[in-house]
Design an enzyme around this catalytic site. Sequence first.
Site: not given
Length: 322
Positions: A139, A185, A217
């Site tokens: 990806y 997610h 994150r």
Amino acid sequence: MSGKYLVTGGAGYVGSVVATHLLEAGHEVTVLDDLSTGFREAVPAGAEFIEGRVHDAVKWLDPSYDAVLHFAASSQVGESVAKPEKYWDNNVGGSMALLEAMRAAEVRRLVFSSTAATYGEPVSTPITETDPTAPTSPYGATKLAVDHMIAGECAAHGLAAVSLRYFNVAGAYGSYGERHEPESHLIPLVLRVALGKRESIAVYGEDYPTPDGTCVRDYIHVADLADAHLLALKAAVAGEHLVCNLGNGSGFSVREVIETVRTVTGHPVPEVVAARRPGDPAVLVASAATARERLGWSPSRADLAGIVADAWAFARREETHG
Ligand SMILES: NC(=O)c1ccc[n+]([C@@H]2O[C@H](COP(=O)([O-])OP(=O)(O)OC[C@H]3O[C@@H](n4cnc5c(N)ncnc54)[C@H](O)[C@@H]3O)[C@@H](O)[C@H]2O)c1
């Protein structure tokens, strides 16, 4: 001045929010989406909709368009490891066809959805645009390949382009929010636990060199991200490929996100500690200095509780309306 924009992938999460912002700013919007992971009802009212593939953009693009905003892509990291050929075809093949169609129609302005995954394991924190790019998944590799393709198009053919490297996009904008299937997610997954649709949330590793041992994150509100796209359309300069990280420049740990979901929703969220996942860096935080300097962008919704509250309102709305 109002413009006319082609939004590829505008039936998806980020594309639908940006299309809505463009319409609210008085622009004309055409959404091109094959509905492979998007939803017809996510295309905002007021946008023209074409059901089709980016690979065939030449059929629809004409000189009346001022710019293209290119969101359409396959974006599941795990799937890209299992089916890399799908990612090279959809992300790289699709983008190559789009650039050709733009050249043919003389549409000379592009904003592209790139990703923090182009960097791979960071060499330092916060990550700047000049840091090495070493993606750890197909990806990320396909997105980096498209960034290189765009750079060549700018240099050789005078395209004006901005690649926005998103960190963790989160939150919702009214009735537009995240509906990935499978969902990978963190925030929507934790909200599914709060809704009682999953028993628990897995915490992958609690022995990272971070304050509470869990991964950190950089979460950016999807509406702040949308603002950056409108600014990028203005900031793009013929012959230049501008690359901008998009994050808030501060990180939250997995445990902080889970705790925030408990506070915002008032629901218990059981967690289960699991082994680290290979390729998960301890900390991924953006330097947003380039976005601030070159786009004039600054986030106004950086508060994690606010991001979670908006995502929660959307998740409950989905639960009620299906
Ligand atoms: N969501 C994030 O946190 C995040 C982070 C970094 C980068 N990105 C990038 O942002 C973009 C949007 O992500 P998203 O979360 O909204 O994904 P999404 O899956 O919700 O949206 C992608 C949209 O593109 C469409 N599409 C895919 N291939 C197509 C093709 N060949 N032709 C036409 N339409 C096609 C899908 O049907 C979908 O509506 C993607 O390019 C993704 O790689 C997202």
